[in-house]
Design an enzyme around this catalytic site. Structure first.
Site, PDB file in Angstrom:
ATOM      1  N   ILE A   2       0.825  -1.211   0.000  1.00  0.00           N
ATOM      2  CA  ILE A   2       0.000   0.000   0.000  1.00  0.00           C
ATOM      3  C   ILE A   2       0.860   1.262   0.000  1.00  0.00           C
ATOM      4  CG2 ILE A   2      -0.362   0.272   2.508  1.00  0.00           C
ATOM      5  CD1 ILE A   2      -2.960   0.678  -0.316  1.00  0.00           C
ATOM      6  N   LYS A  60      -5.413   1.996   7.672  1.00  0.00           N
ATOM      7  CA  LYS A  60      -6.480   1.209   8.279  1.00  0.00           C
ATOM      8  C   LYS A  60      -6.025  -0.240   8.407  1.00  0.00           C
ATOM      9  CE  LYS A  60      -7.998  -1.651   5.992  1.00  0.00           C
ATOM     10  NZ  LYS A  60      -7.719  -2.801   5.019  1.00  0.00           N
TER      11      LYS A  60
END
Ligand code: NAP
Length: 307
Positions: A13, A89
């Site tokens: 990510i 997250k």
């Protein structure tokens, strides 16, 4: 003023989304990366957060992109060093550790941002505005993807605190709790966990709004055909369908255009605004629903899973 950022955990990510979003955001610059295995061309590299903080005292904020199990210690270290903190997250592996970070950040007067990238998907704000003017009757979530394609070799995701299928499923719950005006409660859950793993490969959740409207969610990592990241909201005045993880929207079958801003650029714009305003943003509603599913759910052992 330009915010000088240090990023920790240079995995998928960080490379795919954070790096390009930071480059595209005015008023932010990526000054350093801490990673055990990887580096970013042209950016100062350190083996870990402690080395980065020692060598780069002028960093304003730390972006944490590691798995949730190791996020707390890094966030605590960064906050104690007086840095603003951006959490990927989910914001932590437990509710209590995130609450501890909220208190610490308030005490040190730094910004703590628990990001939920799916809330910034291009159609979520429109969906929220539409739902706000109607009465919700029923919500259905179908979040089915192929774990071998999206999470190849990610051992941490199958460990305790790695969330298993709730790693993508929490994205659906972050959209749900964003677009519904009422709090959501978990009623029941069924988790399917491979006998050789610690985290579920599939889950079914029964939830409800405070007004009693039923909400169902199906999360499954064994989907090898078309992938589904869909939420439909039936109201007293039409049905809304959010598809592609919040990036497409139709109302009563009629497609509406998405907003042009990308998810991660929008996250960084929000983070910059929080720092400027001296505020934090930590909404634990999605994490609380996952915790409730683990607390309340029935666990059904299922077939072994190998990558
Ligand atoms: P990943 O590719 O496995 O990368 C995680 C990085 O964290 C690793 O490259 C590693 O970096 C570092 N790390 C530090 N301690 C670690 C440990 N004990 N075990 C494994 N890695 C450790 O994972 P990712 O997909 O980027 O996901 C990271 C976080 O972003 C997760 O919370 C995930 O939910 C979230 N996220 C992922 C996606 C996605 O599409 N993949 C989308 C949105 C959000 P170094 O080797 O550099 O030290």
């Amino acid at each position: 003023m330009t915010l000088s950022l240090g990023l920790v955990g240079f995995g998928k990510i960080a490379r795919d989304q954070h790096l390009p979003a930071i480059v595209a955001t005015d008023g932010m610059t990526l000054s350093a990366v801490a990673s055990r295995n990887a580096s970013a061309p042209g950016i100062a590299h350190y083996q870990d957060l402690d080395a980065m903080l020692a060598a780069e005292p002028t960093l304003d904020a730390i972006i944490l992109c590691q798995p949730p199990q190791v996020r707390f210690d890094a966030a605590r270290t960064a906050i104690l060093a007086g840095k603003h903190v951006f959490l990927e997250k989910p914001p932590g592996a437990t509710l209590s550790e995130v609450e501890a970070l909220v208190a610490l950040a308030a005490d040190k007067r730094v910004t703590l941002y628990a990001s939920w990238h799916s809330r910034h998907a291009s159609c979520v704000a429109q969906a929220k505005a539409w739902v706000a003017e109607r009465s919700v009757r029923r919500v259905e979530i179908v979040w089915k993807e192929d774990v071998r394609h999206w999470h190849p070799g990610q051992a941490w995701i199958w460990e305790p605190g790695g969330f298993g299928v709730f790693d993508p499923g929490i994205n659906a719950l972050s959209i749900l709790t964003e677009i519904l005006p009422d709090p959501v409660r978990l009623i029941d859950a069924m988790l399917e966990t491979p006998v050789n793993r610690q985290a579920p490969i599939a889950a079914r959740l029964a939830m409800a709004t405070s007004g009693g409207a039923p909400i169902s969610a199906e999360f499954d990592w064994r989907q090898t055909g078309p992938q589904s990241w869909d939420i439909s909201v039936e109201t007293d005045d039409g049905t809304l369908c959010l598809g592609h993880g919040g990036n497409s929207l139709s109302i009563d079958g009629k497609a509406l255009p998405p907003s042009p801003e990308g998810e991660y650029r929008s996250l960084y714009a929000h983070f910059g605004a929080l720092v400027t305003a001296g505020q934090s943003d930590v909404d634990m509603a999605p994490l609380r629903l996952v915790a409730d599913a683990f607390l309340r759910g029935r666990n059904c052992p299922t077939d072994t899973f190998e990558d």
